[in-house]
Design an enzyme around this catalytic site. Structure first.
Site, short mmCIF file in Angstrom:
data_model
loop_
_atom_site.label_atom_id
_atom_site.label_comp_id
_atom_site.label_asym_id
_atom_site.label_seq_id
_atom_site.Cartn_x
_atom_site.Cartn_y
_atom_site.Cartn_z
CD GLU A 1 58.13 14.68 63.48
OE1 GLU A 1 57.63 13.63 63.06
OE2 GLU A 1 57.61 15.39 64.37
CG ASP B 1 57.48 3.08 62.49
OD1 ASP B 1 56.44 2.43 62.71
OD2 ASP B 1 57.61 4.28 62.78
#
Length: 229
Positions: free
Chosen positions: A12, A196
């Site tokens: 990230e 997701d």
């Protein structure tokens, strides 16, 4: 100005480190903090490791050790709203802890005495984010983000979080960062890109889209920092 930028995982923050290129490393309490000098300001970048405890340690270190004036969190999240798709960019308007349960004592789910049920993001930072999204012609989503120390991969749990908190996304760090910042009176803003759908296929989707979703969030944060500074 000193700005802290956090992610939970190495993936990230890697896109941000690639963008800024030059930085120094400082190790504190088993974690690396990357110090960037940029436009007469300092940027402190770190990945906390997964979970609320690690995120709280990192946020506290950024405030007490590096004197960060503002903290930005960039990363990925599971979408709870059925209109959210992988890659969608999300701005957390407020955050809560979906896994806190002392309802046996008459408290609301997610509430801790002397704490807050919802921690609100800084309105000024949120407005800057919305302006940038408009300039980039991006459809940034806004809503409540729920945090907890579990990866949500169940439709039943997903639906219960939506029902209890009206959240549109779920992750594992944001509310703890929000809590730390609120206690230290440090403005914060949290961006997430959907990786997701927090359902039975979540683990497959997460592995497949982690890197691409993290880049979307990081690219936006890079633009955000330029505007802020």
């Amino acid at each position: 100005m000193t700005i802290g930028i956090m992610g939970a995982m190495r993936e990230e923050i890697t896109p941000l480190l690639e963008m800024y290129k030059d930085y120094d490393n400082i190790e504190i309490a088993g974690n690396l903090y990357y110090v960037v000098s940029y436009k007469d300001s300092k940027i402190i970048i770190a990945y906390s490791k997964i979970g609320k405890v690690h995120a709280a340690i990192t946020a506290t270190t950024m405030i007490l050790r590096f004197n960060c004036d503002k903290i930005i969190f960039s990363g990925v999240a599971g979408g709870l709203g059925y209109d959210l798709r992988v890659g969608d960019l999300l701005l957390a308007t407020s955050l809560c802890q979906h896994d806190v349960d002392i309802t046996a004592f008459g408290h609301a789910m997610g509430f801790i005495p002397e704490g807050k049920l919802f921690y609100e993001s800084d309105k000024n930072l949120c407005n800057i984010a919305k302006d940038i999204a408009k300039d980039m012609k991006l459809d940034i989503k806004e809503g409540i983000v729920a945090s907890g120390d579990q990866f949500i991969a169940s439709k039943e749990i997903k639906d219960s979080i939506v029902k209890e908190f009206n959240a549109i996304a779920v992750e594992m760090e944001g509310a703890s960062v929000a809590c730390v910042c609120d206690n230290f009176n440090v403005p914060f803003c949290i961006f997430r890109s959907i990786s997701d759908s927090a359902d039975g296929k979540a683990s497959v989707s997460f592995d497949e889209f982690l890197e691409s979703s993290a880049k979307i969030s990081a690219n936006f944060v890079y633009r955000f920092i330029d505007k802020l500074i």
